[in-house]
Motif scaffolding. Structure first.
Motif, PDB file in Angstrom:
ATOM      1  N   SER A 186       0.831  -1.213   0.000  1.00 21.03           N
ATOM      2  CA  SER A 186       0.000   0.000   0.000  1.00 21.03           C
ATOM      3  C   SER A 186       0.860   1.255   0.000  1.00 21.03           C
ATOM      4  O   SER A 186       0.458   2.282  -0.554  1.00 21.03           O
ATOM      5  N   LEU A 187       2.060   1.192   0.570  1.00 23.30           N
ATOM      6  CA  LEU A 187       2.957   2.348   0.509  1.00 23.30           C
ATOM      7  C   LEU A 187       3.345   2.642  -0.935  1.00 23.30           C
ATOM      8  O   LEU A 187       3.430   3.802  -1.341  1.00 23.30           O
ATOM      9  N   ARG A 188       3.565   1.599  -1.724  1.00 26.57           N
ATOM     10  CA  ARG A 188       3.912   1.796  -3.135  1.00 26.57           C
ATOM     11  C   ARG A 188       2.834   2.626  -3.829  1.00 26.57           C
ATOM     12  O   ARG A 188       3.131   3.579  -4.558  1.00 26.57           O
ATOM     13  N   MET A 189       1.593   2.258  -3.602  1.00 27.57           N
ATOM     14  CA  MET A 189       0.478   2.991  -4.209  1.00 27.57           C
ATOM     15  C   MET A 189       0.412   4.429  -3.690  1.00 27.57           C
ATOM     16  O   MET A 189       0.312   5.389  -4.465  1.00 27.57           O
ATOM     17  N   HIS A 190       0.481   4.587  -2.373  1.00 25.08           N
ATOM     18  CA  HIS A 190       0.348   5.917  -1.780  1.00 25.08           C
ATOM     19  C   HIS A 190       1.566   6.803  -2.067  1.00 25.08           C
ATOM     20  O   HIS A 190       1.438   8.031  -2.110  1.00 25.08           O
TER      21      HIS A 190
END
Length: 274
Positions: free
Chosen positions: A247-251
């Motif tokens: 989810s960090l990759r997306m955010h």
């Protein structure tokens, strides 16, 4: 905020604004692992990525780009001639180019390839501490693949030496990102540890450096430090919403796209270390 820090913050915002308004075309000859995140990083910052690596296309295409990014992550003998030709044409055309010497010390073939590319006058060399030490010493050494066995601060003298020998700005990624021209040394103190758990974040910030240098080639040190800081801020913003690396990759991508003046001026942490 101290006066020097304020100037760095305004400079970083001005560079990001320039990338967004000019949308520089950045040619990336990179590894199979990083292509997706690298392209999305460039797009989210406002630049235009071109993932073009075929030798036959380079004479027509490379002279037209605003900057070139070379990354040797999944290096093969077939790709090296294309990298060399692209670097030569970029240099001849007066276009900046950035080298990411991934795992430079892992093998003799890889080290020789990286040293040959350094001879072609990169504008910026960006790597982790182990990669920069290997290049500076021109030696194969202890390596953990693409991961660093050293802290960025361990490589300051190696980075300065490499910068003086190559004429390039040298950046060392780590908990503190180090940037030097061989004399001046600055540190960018942004980012979160979780970013190291996402593959290709280092590759992607190298591409972002290429975009920033494309809009201000005359101040490559400042452009490099700003790109590192802003990518780190995007990581900090993304981490507030993330549950882990995926989810960090997306955010991270969303946060880089959404960076505004208030956020940049409040969060840039760049300071002189020399």
């Amino acid at each position: 905020m101290e006066e020097g820090a304020t100037l760095w913050a305004w400079k970083s915002w001005a560079l990001l604004t320039a990338v967004r308004s000019q949308s520089p075309l950045i040619q990336c000859i990179t590894n199979f692992v990083s292509m997706d995140l690298m392209a999305n990083t460039l797009l989210s910052a406002g630049a235009s990525p071109a993932m073009l690596h075929t030798l036959e296309e380079i004479p027509d295409f490379t002279p037209q780009v605003h900057a070139l990014c070379l990354n040797v992550g999944t290096l093969s003998a077939d790709w090296l001639p294309a990298m060399k030709l692209a670097a030569e044409l970029a240099h001849k055309s007066g276009k900046p180019w950035v080298l990411d010497p991934v795992a430079a010390g892992a093998s003799g073939f890889r080290l020789r390839a990286c040293l040959e590319l350094v001879e072609l006058k990169p504008t910026v060399i960006r790597g982790n501490a182990s990669e920069i030490i290997a290049l500076a010493n021109a030696s194969v050494g202890l390596t953990k693949g693409v991961d660093s066995s050293h802290e960025s601060t361990d490589a300051v003298e190696s980075a300065k030496s490499l910068a003086r020998a190559s004429g390039a700005i040298v950046a060392v990624s780590g908990a503190v990102d180090i940037v030097t021209d061989g004399k001046r040394v600055v540190g960018a103190h942004n980012g979160v540890a979780m970013m190291t758990k996402i593959t290709a974040t280092g590759c992607s910030v190298t591409a972002l450096i290429a975009a920033f240098v494309a809009v201000d080639q005359a101040h490559a040190l400042e452009a490099t430090a700003a790109a590192l800081s802003l990518f780190g801020i995007a990581g900090e913003m993304g981490m507030k919403l993330a549950n882990g690396p995926a989810s960090l990759r997306m955010h991270l991508i969303d946060s880089l796209h959404g960076l505004d003046e208030v956020c940049v001026l409040a969060h840039v942490k760049i300071a002189s270390l020399s």
